[in-house]
Design a protein around this motif. Structure first.
Motif, PDB file in Angstrom:
ATOM      1  N   ILE A 124     -48.565  44.590  20.989  1.00 40.56           N
ATOM      2  CA  ILE A 124     -50.114  44.346  21.075  1.00 40.56           C
ATOM      3  C   ILE A 124     -50.612  43.352  22.034  1.00 40.56           C
ATOM      4  CG2 ILE A 124     -52.095  44.324  19.753  1.00 40.56           C
ATOM      5  CD1 ILE A 124     -51.092  45.893  17.607  1.00 40.56           C
ATOM      6  N   TYR A 125     -49.850  41.831  21.768  1.00 41.02           N
ATOM      7  CA  TYR A 125     -50.242  40.781  22.358  1.00 41.02           C
ATOM      8  C   TYR A 125     -49.402  40.382  23.571  1.00 41.02           C
ATOM      9  CZ  TYR A 125     -53.358  39.785  18.269  1.00 41.02           C
ATOM     10  OH  TYR A 125     -54.180  39.756  17.270  1.00 41.02           O
ATOM     11  N   SER A 126     -48.750  41.321  24.099  1.00 41.74           N
ATOM     12  CA  SER A 126     -48.214  40.952  25.198  1.00 41.74           C
ATOM     13  C   SER A 126     -48.940  41.232  26.423  1.00 41.74           C
ATOM     14  CB  SER A 126     -46.929  42.085  25.727  1.00 41.74           C
ATOM     15  OG  SER A 126     -47.384  43.445  25.752  1.00 41.74           O
ATOM     16  N   THR A 127     -48.726  40.835  27.735  1.00 41.96           N
ATOM     17  CA  THR A 127     -49.471  40.683  28.626  1.00 41.96           C
ATOM     18  C   THR A 127     -49.859  42.211  29.250  1.00 41.96           C
ATOM     19  OG1 THR A 127     -47.675  40.629  30.225  1.00 41.96           O
ATOM     20  CG2 THR A 127     -48.693  38.796  29.723  1.00 41.96           C
ATOM     21  N   SER A 128     -48.998  43.198  28.851  1.00 38.52           N
ATOM     22  CA  SER A 128     -49.501  44.425  29.128  1.00 38.52           C
ATOM     23  C   SER A 128     -50.119  45.458  27.813  1.00 38.52           C
ATOM     24  CB  SER A 128     -48.187  45.433  29.660  1.00 38.52           C
ATOM     25  OG  SER A 128     -47.361  45.304  28.661  1.00 38.52           O
ATOM     26  N   PHE A 144     -44.653  35.260  22.935  1.00 40.19           N
ATOM     27  CA  PHE A 144     -43.704  34.525  23.371  1.00 40.19           C
ATOM     28  C   PHE A 144     -44.126  33.148  23.678  1.00 40.19           C
ATOM     29  CE2 PHE A 144     -42.885  38.878  25.237  1.00 40.19           C
ATOM     30  CZ  PHE A 144     -41.904  39.023  24.436  1.00 40.19           C
ATOM     31  N   THR A 145     -45.125  32.552  22.929  1.00 40.71           N
ATOM     32  CA  THR A 145     -45.767  31.347  23.019  1.00 40.71           C
ATOM     33  C   THR A 145     -46.063  30.883  21.311  1.00 40.71           C
ATOM     34  OG1 THR A 145     -48.075  32.008  22.988  1.00 40.71           O
ATOM     35  CG2 THR A 145     -46.926  31.999  25.034  1.00 40.71           C
ATOM     36  N   VAL A 221     -41.909  36.464  13.217  1.00 42.61           N
ATOM     37  CA  VAL A 221     -41.977  35.377  14.300  1.00 42.61           C
ATOM     38  C   VAL A 221     -40.870  35.315  15.317  1.00 42.61           C
ATOM     39  CG1 VAL A 221     -41.857  32.764  14.544  1.00 42.61           C
ATOM     40  CG2 VAL A 221     -43.066  33.748  12.479  1.00 42.61           C
ATOM     41  N   VAL A 222     -39.706  35.617  14.923  1.00 42.05           N
ATOM     42  CA  VAL A 222     -38.667  35.729  16.070  1.00 42.05           C
ATOM     43  C   VAL A 222     -38.874  36.775  17.166  1.00 42.05           C
ATOM     44  CG1 VAL A 222     -36.994  37.268  14.804  1.00 42.05           C
ATOM     45  CG2 VAL A 222     -36.012  35.604  16.039  1.00 42.05           C
ATOM     46  N   ASN A 227     -38.895  31.445  21.193  1.00 41.24           N
ATOM     47  CA  ASN A 227     -37.833  30.858  20.581  1.00 41.24           C
ATOM     48  C   ASN A 227     -37.170  29.703  21.423  1.00 41.24           C
ATOM     49  OD1 ASN A 227     -37.794  32.488  18.024  1.00 41.24           O
ATOM     50  ND2 ASN A 227     -36.942  33.978  19.292  1.00 41.24           N
ATOM     51  N   ILE A 228     -37.842  28.988  22.160  1.00 41.14           N
ATOM     52  CA  ILE A 228     -37.552  28.073  23.046  1.00 41.14           C
ATOM     53  C   ILE A 228     -37.935  26.430  22.420  1.00 41.14           C
ATOM     54  CG2 ILE A 228     -37.891  26.965  25.443  1.00 41.14           C
ATOM     55  CD1 ILE A 228     -39.086  29.597  26.229  1.00 41.14           C
ATOM     56  N   PRO A 229     -36.614  25.688  22.227  1.00 43.39           N
ATOM     57  CA  PRO A 229     -36.778  24.419  21.864  1.00 43.39           C
ATOM     58  C   PRO A 229     -38.028  23.551  22.429  1.00 43.39           C
ATOM     59  CG  PRO A 229     -34.598  24.935  22.102  1.00 43.39           C
ATOM     60  CD  PRO A 229     -35.275  25.992  22.818  1.00 43.39           C
ATOM     61  N   PHE A 230     -38.596  22.825  21.568  1.00 46.03           N
ATOM     62  CA  PHE A 230     -39.673  21.972  21.818  1.00 46.03           C
ATOM     63  C   PHE A 230     -41.021  22.919  22.335  1.00 46.03           C
ATOM     64  CE2 PHE A 230     -35.578  19.723  22.944  1.00 46.03           C
ATOM     65  CZ  PHE A 230     -35.951  18.460  21.969  1.00 46.03           C
ATOM     66  N   GLN A 231     -40.922  24.087  22.086  1.00 42.90           N
ATOM     67  CA  GLN A 231     -42.415  24.830  22.644  1.00 42.90           C
ATOM     68  C   GLN A 231     -42.600  25.771  21.460  1.00 42.90           C
ATOM     69  OE1 GLN A 231     -42.029  27.273  26.323  1.00 42.90           O
ATOM     70  NE2 GLN A 231     -41.187  25.415  27.237  1.00 42.90           N
TER      71      GLN A 231
END
Length: 281
Positions: A124-128, A144-145, A221-222, A227-231
């Motif tokens: 639902i919350y993806s860019t498309s 993915f943020t 959440v996963v 799942n990028i470190p520091f983000q």
């Protein structure tokens, strides 16, 4: 010579053995499903030397996951504290078509598998997606943020606040509000000074339970986070990554840090809640 000093452990065991069956079952159940797992976690973590424990616990990637996990969970709990109070107010004080259906839908995050919730939210919350596509022109990306992590935590923790506030709100006497109106108070003053104070312990209870649920969330959440470190990497995902690398001691160190921080935050919330109960009954 035999020691005549009392044995504290023996005295505790004697008291438990002389207690009633409900008391024994309570202690046995808590020992098997609460105390022993926590003890096993801590004992596994302290198999490492203190320097190694400190190195793992304060690793830059680990510190970043603590920030993402706890700050985002607190933000989700705070947002749900306001939104859950409003939703509970509508469900208790208003009559409208579909009210029972809406009331039942509040519990959907309890029953929905977390993986399904994560897949649905990420779609639902993806860019498309329906919502993500609407937000994209404004420069807002959710899936993915870290914002996606917040959305997932809000979704899975909302019912805790609503269900904690509802029974307290139903028990409030409408006569108190009418008395405030008769004395010249407007609706906002009545809400802030008459209705809200008795509700605050229940709101804090819901926020605390929702916070605990959000801190330990993994499945939803996963899938919506990058799942990028520091983000947007959360601590539970870091634990899984260490387990996949067969670093069991390192995973338990991260888990122990999560446990200690969660206990500290919950203690503070419970102290505030207890103070509110003493003040407002």
């Amino acid at each position: 010579m035999t020691s005549t000093q009392p044995n504290p452990l023996r005295n505790v065991w004697y008291q438990i053995s002389q207690a009633s069956w409900p008391w024994r079952i309570t202690w046995l159940y808590l020992a098997l499903f609460l105390f022993l797992p926590i003890a096993a976690l801590v004992l596994k973590a302290i198999t490492l030397n203190p320097q190694e424990i400190w190195r793992i616990a304060t690793d830059p990637v680990a510190l970043s996951t603590y920030n993402v996990t706890f700050v985002t969970a607190l933000a989700a709990g705070t947002i749900n504290g306001f939104a859950g109070l409003i939703i509970a107010w509508v469900l208790v004080r208003y009559e409208f078509p579909g009210k029972r259906l809406l009331d039942a839908a509040i519990d959907l995050p309890f029953a929905l598998p977390t993986a399904v919730a994560g897949l649905t939210l990420s779609t639902i919350y993806s860019t498309s997606g329906w919502v993500g596509g609407f937000l994209e022109p404004f420069g807002l990306r959710v899936s993915f943020t870290r914002l996606g992590v917040l959305v997932a935590m809000i979704f899975i923790s909302l019912p805790f606040v609503v269900r904690a506030v509802q029974p307290v709100l139903q028990a409030l006497e409408v006569e108190m509000e009418e008395a405030a109106w008769s004395m010249g108070a407007n609706r906002w003053q009545t809400f802030c000074r008459v209705i809200l104070p008795p509700l605050m312990p229940a709101v804090l209870t819901g926020v605390a339970m929702g916070f605990s649920r959000a801190v330990g969330e993994y499945g939803s959440v996963v899938l919506i986070a990058g799942n990028i470190p520091f983000q947007d990497l959360i601590a539970p995902v870091l634990i899984i990554q260490r387990l996949e690398q067969f670093d069991y001691a390192g995973a338990t160190v991260i888990g122990t840090v999560l446990l200690l921080i969660s206990l500290a935050v919950l203690l503070v919330i419970n102290l505030i809640q207890a103070r509110g109960r003493r003040m407002y009954g």
